[in-house]
Write a protein that holds these residues in place. Structure first.
Motif, PDB file in Angstrom:
ATOM      1  N   ILE A  88       0.840  -1.206   0.000  1.00 55.52           N
ATOM      2  CA  ILE A  88       0.000   0.000   0.000  1.00 55.52           C
ATOM      3  C   ILE A  88       0.873   1.252   0.000  1.00 55.52           C
ATOM      4  CG2 ILE A  88      -1.585   1.336   1.452  1.00 55.52           C
ATOM      5  CD1 ILE A  88      -2.877  -1.411   2.184  1.00 55.52           C
ATOM      6  N   MET A  89       1.980   1.232   0.713  1.00 53.68           N
ATOM      7  CA  MET A  89       2.861   2.399   0.777  1.00 53.68           C
ATOM      8  C   MET A  89       3.660   2.580  -0.504  1.00 53.68           C
ATOM      9  SD  MET A  89       4.313   2.469   4.697  1.00 53.68           S
ATOM     10  CE  MET A  89       5.262   0.939   4.514  1.00 53.68           C
ATOM     11  N   ALA A 154      -8.463  10.491   8.789  1.00 52.48           N
ATOM     12  CA  ALA A 154      -8.396  11.736   8.027  1.00 52.48           C
ATOM     13  C   ALA A 154      -6.986  12.312   7.961  1.00 52.48           C
ATOM     14  CB  ALA A 154      -9.338  12.767   8.652  1.00 52.48           C
ATOM     15  N   HIS A 155      -6.046  11.775   8.721  1.00 54.01           N
ATOM     16  CA  HIS A 155      -4.687  12.306   8.738  1.00 54.01           C
ATOM     17  C   HIS A 155      -4.047  12.141   7.356  1.00 54.01           C
ATOM     18  CE1 HIS A 155      -0.499  12.899   9.864  1.00 54.01           C
ATOM     19  NE2 HIS A 155      -0.899  13.314  11.067  1.00 54.01           N
ATOM     20  N   ARG A 156      -3.327  13.142   6.914  1.00 57.32           N
ATOM     21  CA  ARG A 156      -2.799  13.125   5.549  1.00 57.32           C
ATOM     22  C   ARG A 156      -1.753  12.047   5.317  1.00 57.32           C
ATOM     23  NH1 ARG A 156       1.013  18.576   5.249  1.00 57.32           N
ATOM     24  NH2 ARG A 156       2.566  17.923   6.791  1.00 57.32           N
ATOM     25  N   ASP A 157      -1.124  11.544   6.386  1.00 56.45           N
ATOM     26  CA  ASP A 157      -0.090  10.521   6.228  1.00 56.45           C
ATOM     27  C   ASP A 157      -0.594   9.105   6.505  1.00 56.45           C
ATOM     28  OD1 ASP A 157       1.972  12.223   5.435  1.00 56.45           O
ATOM     29  OD2 ASP A 157       2.490  12.729   7.506  1.00 56.45           O
ATOM     30  N   THR A 158      -1.904   8.937   6.622  1.00 57.03           N
ATOM     31  CA  THR A 158      -2.445   7.596   6.877  1.00 57.03           C
ATOM     32  C   THR A 158      -2.363   6.750   5.614  1.00 57.03           C
ATOM     33  OG1 THR A 158      -3.890   8.283   8.672  1.00 57.03           O
ATOM     34  CG2 THR A 158      -4.524   6.296   7.479  1.00 57.03           C
ATOM     35  N   ALA A 159      -1.744   5.586   5.746  1.00 56.53           N
ATOM     36  CA  ALA A 159      -1.600   4.669   4.612  1.00 56.53           C
ATOM     37  C   ALA A 159      -2.772   3.708   4.522  1.00 56.53           C
ATOM     38  CB  ALA A 159      -0.296   3.885   4.732  1.00 56.53           C
ATOM     39  N   CYS A 160      -3.172   3.146   5.676  1.00 54.81           N
ATOM     40  CA  CYS A 160      -4.243   2.153   5.643  1.00 54.81           C
ATOM     41  C   CYS A 160      -4.819   1.961   7.040  1.00 54.81           C
ATOM     42  CB  CYS A 160      -3.752   0.817   5.096  1.00 54.81           C
ATOM     43  SG  CYS A 160      -2.560  -0.035   6.157  1.00 54.81           S
ATOM     44  N   LEU A 161      -5.946   1.292   7.087  1.00 51.89           N
ATOM     45  CA  LEU A 161      -6.560   0.813   8.323  1.00 51.89           C
ATOM     46  C   LEU A 161      -6.304  -0.679   8.405  1.00 51.89           C
ATOM     47  CD1 LEU A 161      -8.505   1.001  10.801  1.00 51.89           C
ATOM     48  CD2 LEU A 161     -10.398   0.681   9.173  1.00 51.89           C
ATOM     49  N   LEU A 162      -5.740  -1.131   9.525  1.00 49.97           N
ATOM     50  CA  LEU A 162      -5.479  -2.554   9.754  1.00 49.97           C
ATOM     51  C   LEU A 162      -6.411  -3.050  10.846  1.00 49.97           C
ATOM     52  CD1 LEU A 162      -3.808  -5.203   9.547  1.00 49.97           C
ATOM     53  CD2 LEU A 162      -2.166  -4.168  11.138  1.00 49.97           C
ATOM     54  N   ALA A 185     -14.273   6.237   2.896  1.00 50.72           N
ATOM     55  CA  ALA A 185     -14.756   7.612   2.761  1.00 50.72           C
ATOM     56  C   ALA A 185     -13.614   8.620   2.817  1.00 50.72           C
ATOM     57  CB  ALA A 185     -15.778   7.917   3.850  1.00 50.72           C
ATOM     58  N   HIS A 186     -12.509   8.214   3.445  1.00 51.37           N
ATOM     59  CA  HIS A 186     -11.322   9.068   3.512  1.00 51.37           C
ATOM     60  C   HIS A 186     -10.249   8.633   2.501  1.00 51.37           C
ATOM     61  CE1 HIS A 186     -13.149  10.075   7.424  1.00 51.37           C
ATOM     62  NE2 HIS A 186     -12.501  11.217   7.294  1.00 51.37           N
ATOM     63  N   GLY A 187     -10.611   7.740   1.587  1.00 48.68           N
ATOM     64  CA  GLY A 187      -9.651   7.282   0.582  1.00 48.68           C
ATOM     65  C   GLY A 187      -8.575   6.375   1.134  1.00 48.68           C
ATOM     66  N   VAL A 188      -8.867   5.695   2.248  1.00 50.78           N
ATOM     67  CA  VAL A 188      -7.887   4.860   2.936  1.00 50.78           C
ATOM     68  C   VAL A 188      -8.213   3.388   2.706  1.00 50.78           C
ATOM     69  CG1 VAL A 188      -6.995   4.173   5.206  1.00 50.78           C
ATOM     70  CG2 VAL A 188      -7.408   6.591   4.693  1.00 50.78           C
ATOM     71  N   PRO A 189      -7.295   2.609   2.164  1.00 50.53           N
ATOM     72  CA  PRO A 189      -7.552   1.164   1.977  1.00 50.53           C
ATOM     73  C   PRO A 189      -7.535   0.421   3.303  1.00 50.53           C
ATOM     74  CG  PRO A 189      -5.341   1.717   1.254  1.00 50.53           C
ATOM     75  CD  PRO A 189      -6.001   3.017   1.600  1.00 50.53           C
ATOM     76  N   VAL A 190      -8.129  -0.781   3.288  1.00 55.89           N
ATOM     77  CA  VAL A 190      -8.325  -1.574   4.506  1.00 55.89           C
ATOM     78  C   VAL A 190      -7.655  -2.930   4.352  1.00 55.89           C
ATOM     79  CG1 VAL A 190     -10.026  -2.656   6.030  1.00 55.89           C
ATOM     80  CG2 VAL A 190     -10.504  -0.422   4.999  1.00 55.89           C
ATOM     81  N   VAL A 191      -6.839  -3.276   5.341  1.00 57.34           N
ATOM     82  CA  VAL A 191      -6.234  -4.605   5.430  1.00 57.34           C
ATOM     83  C   VAL A 191      -6.901  -5.330   6.585  1.00 57.34           C
ATOM     84  CG1 VAL A 191      -4.110  -5.916   5.827  1.00 57.34           C
ATOM     85  CG2 VAL A 191      -4.032  -3.758   4.545  1.00 57.34           C
ATOM     86  N   LEU A 192      -7.387  -6.539   6.338  1.00 59.25           N
ATOM     87  CA  LEU A 192      -8.045  -7.333   7.374  1.00 59.25           C
ATOM     88  C   LEU A 192      -7.277  -8.628   7.580  1.00 59.25           C
ATOM     89  CD1 LEU A 192     -10.356  -7.841   9.351  1.00 59.25           C
ATOM     90  CD2 LEU A 192     -11.734  -8.673   7.424  1.00 59.25           C
ATOM     91  N   ASP A 193      -6.767  -8.810   8.780  1.00 58.53           N
ATOM     92  CA  ASP A 193      -6.038 -10.027   9.141  1.00 58.53           C
ATOM     93  C   ASP A 193      -7.041 -11.036   9.696  1.00 58.53           C
ATOM     94  OD1 ASP A 193      -4.406 -11.986  10.139  1.00 58.53           O
ATOM     95  OD2 ASP A 193      -3.526 -10.765  11.718  1.00 58.53           O
ATOM     96  N   GLY A 194      -7.277 -12.093   8.938  1.00 61.21           N
ATOM     97  CA  GLY A 194      -8.191 -13.156   9.373  1.00 61.21           C
ATOM     98  C   GLY A 194      -7.459 -14.476   9.445  1.00 61.21           C
ATOM     99  N   ALA A 195      -6.296 -14.490  10.077  1.00 63.04           N
ATOM    100  CA  ALA A 195      -5.334 -15.589   9.977  1.00 63.04           C
ATOM    101  C   ALA A 195      -5.956 -16.972  10.018  1.00 63.04           C
ATOM    102  CB  ALA A 195      -4.269 -15.456  11.072  1.00 63.04           C
ATOM    103  N   ALA A 196      -6.776 -17.258  11.027  1.00 60.57           N
ATOM    104  CA  ALA A 196      -7.322 -18.609  11.180  1.00 60.57           C
ATOM    105  C   ALA A 196      -8.722 -18.747  10.586  1.00 60.57           C
ATOM    106  CB  ALA A 196      -7.358 -18.992  12.663  1.00 60.57           C
ATOM    107  N   VAL A 238       1.800  -6.274  -3.943  1.00 58.45           N
ATOM    108  CA  VAL A 238       2.395  -7.212  -2.984  1.00 58.45           C
ATOM    109  C   VAL A 238       3.478  -8.035  -3.670  1.00 58.45           C
ATOM    110  CG1 VAL A 238       1.971  -9.266  -1.558  1.00 58.45           C
ATOM    111  CG2 VAL A 238       0.369  -7.346  -1.481  1.00 58.45           C
ATOM    112  N   ARG A 239       3.170  -8.561  -4.846  1.00 59.18           N
ATOM    113  CA  ARG A 239       4.159  -9.374  -5.564  1.00 59.18           C
ATOM    114  C   ARG A 239       5.391  -8.559  -5.943  1.00 59.18           C
ATOM    115  NH1 ARG A 239       1.087 -13.332  -9.804  1.00 59.18           N
ATOM    116  NH2 ARG A 239       3.282 -13.831 -10.244  1.00 59.18           N
ATOM    117  N   ALA A 240       5.200  -7.262  -6.171  1.00 57.19           N
ATOM    118  CA  ALA A 240       6.335  -6.405  -6.513  1.00 57.19           C
ATOM    119  C   ALA A 240       7.320  -6.265  -5.361  1.00 57.19           C
ATOM    120  CB  ALA A 240       5.835  -5.021  -6.936  1.00 57.19           C
ATOM    121  N   GLN A 241       6.861  -6.519  -4.135  1.00 55.07           N
ATOM    122  CA  GLN A 241       7.746  -6.355  -2.973  1.00 55.07           C
ATOM    123  C   GLN A 241       8.827  -7.426  -2.908  1.00 55.07           C
ATOM    124  OE1 GLN A 241       7.314  -3.389  -1.485  1.00 55.07           O
ATOM    125  NE2 GLN A 241       5.686  -3.344  -3.049  1.00 55.07           N
TER     126      GLN A 241
END
Length: 374
Positions: A88-89, A154-162, A185-196, A238-241
């Motif tokens: 995301i970054m 809303a912070h300008r440096d927010t990359a994502c919500l985890l 609504a703030h243009g912030v992507p969301v990562v959801l960890d659902g490991a199990a 992700v694959r580019a990383q």
């Protein structure tokens, strides 16, 4: 011959035998692969392969299983957290990818509800920091609502919500769907960890998560791997990383082969029939445990909606001569070792996850319980 040799290595190292009623617990090896998954991984070890082709095929399989646009395989779920944030970054920019974990000029703040600051054996905040990002914890361990997240989203440096979907979350957390909508609504992507939560991937993606992470080696019982699924552009990032910090977190050919076989087996599984068999096993266990002196036994559904129950027992220390923690220690130090969930021990309870066990192993657990209470 190869299977017998591998088994002999474990038996030579590990004596006495171990029975895992603690669930998909990493220090105990997490899970058991099926013969088909083990064979697929073993076969891959003796072949060369174009890993990009394998990842493309895995992406199609993950998309078919989840309904997501695309997917990819990385080393483990902890790596998946770090790489999702890195993607995301940095996006697909070679310069940004090479620069990480230096995030100069990038949005680098990762908003994390305090109720979701779980520890899987290492803190989730550390998985964020490994990407070079800054975790911004919001709320308290007791409560974090959607409203609490808004200022940081809303912070300008927010990359994502985890966020995290796990039985390990604490307190009263935000509604996942409402939180994702607020982030978007703030243009912030969301990562959801659902490991199990591999049985629930389609349900979890309906929250609006842009990337969902699950473990391949928990209930899918593949070799060690993490699966990411979601928006195609983010999966490409992700694959580019792999050209950057993801190099040390890449999946192997045998892991990808095992994952694809495990996904095919899950697709063929009659989940309803499997869940019914699990319920019968737990019912048989609790009925027999209830007959042991000093014990009360019952079953509890998985708190996140996985399709099985766990057996709970409560020990009466005044009659048994030992409390729940002492009983767990006695089970763990015997022969065979029996490992159980101890997170309810202070309340006098032990929890047994039987989903990966055979009937004969359940019988041994009951015998060990009886012996410890004599």
């Amino acid at each position: 011959m190869a299977t017998r040799h591998c088994a002999s290595v474990i038996h030579r190292i590990q004596t006495p035998k171990l029975i895992n009623a603690r669930g998909t617990f990493t220090p105990l090896g997490v899970s058991r692969s099926s013969p088909g998954v083990a064979a697929a991984a073993a076969a891959a070890l003796s072949e060369f392969a174009l890993l990009d082709d394998m990842q493309n095929a895995a992406s199609a399989a993950i998309a078919r299983m989840s309904g997501a646009e695309a997917g990819t395989v990385v080393h483990c779920t902890a790596a998946a957290i770090t790489l999702a944030i890195a993607a995301i970054m940095a996006g697909t920019s070679p310069e940004r990818t090479e620069a990480l974990p230096d995030t100069s000029g990038m949005r680098h703040r990762v908003v994390l509800p305090a109720t979701h600051t779980v520890d899987y054996g290492h803190p989730i905040k550390q998985a964020v920091r490994l990407a070079g990002a800054t975790p911004v914890v919001v709320g308290t361990p007791e409560r974090c609502g959607v409203g609490d997240l808004l200022a940081e989203l809303a912070h300008r440096d927010t990359a994502c919500l985890l966020m995290v979907s796990s039985r390990l979350v604490q307190g009263e957390g935000p509604d996942l769907t409402a939180a994702a909508a607020a982030a978007h609504a703030h243009g912030v992507p969301v990562v959801l960890d659902g490991a199990a939560q591999d049985f629930r991937v389609r349900q979890l993606l309906t929250t609006g998560a842009d990337i969902l992470l699950i473990s391949a080696q928990k209930y899918l019982a593949a070799p060690t791997a993490g699966l990411l699924m979601g928006r195609a552009d983010l999966i490409t990032a992700v694959r580019a990383q792999e050209k950057g910090i993801g190099r040390g977190m890449k999946a192997t050919k045998e892991a990808i082969a095992g994952v694809m076989t495990a996904l095919a087996e899950r697709e063929a599984l009659d989940v309803s029939a499997w869940a019914s068999a699990q319920a019968r096993m737990v019912a048989r266990f609790t009925a027999r445990a209830e007959r042991l002196p000093c014990l009360t036994a019952w079953s509890v559904p998985d708190p996140n909606g996985l399709p099985f129950t766990r057996a709970h027992i409560r020990v009466d220390p005044s009659r048994a001569g030992l409390n729940a923690l002492e009983l767990a220690a006695a089970l763990r130090t015997g022969n065979p070792q029996v490992w159980v969930m101890e997170h309810r021990a202070e309340a006098g309870e032990l929890v047994f996850e039987l989903a990966a066990l055979r009937d004969d192993e359940v019988d041994v657990i009951l015998e060990r319980l009886a012996a410890c209470l004599e």
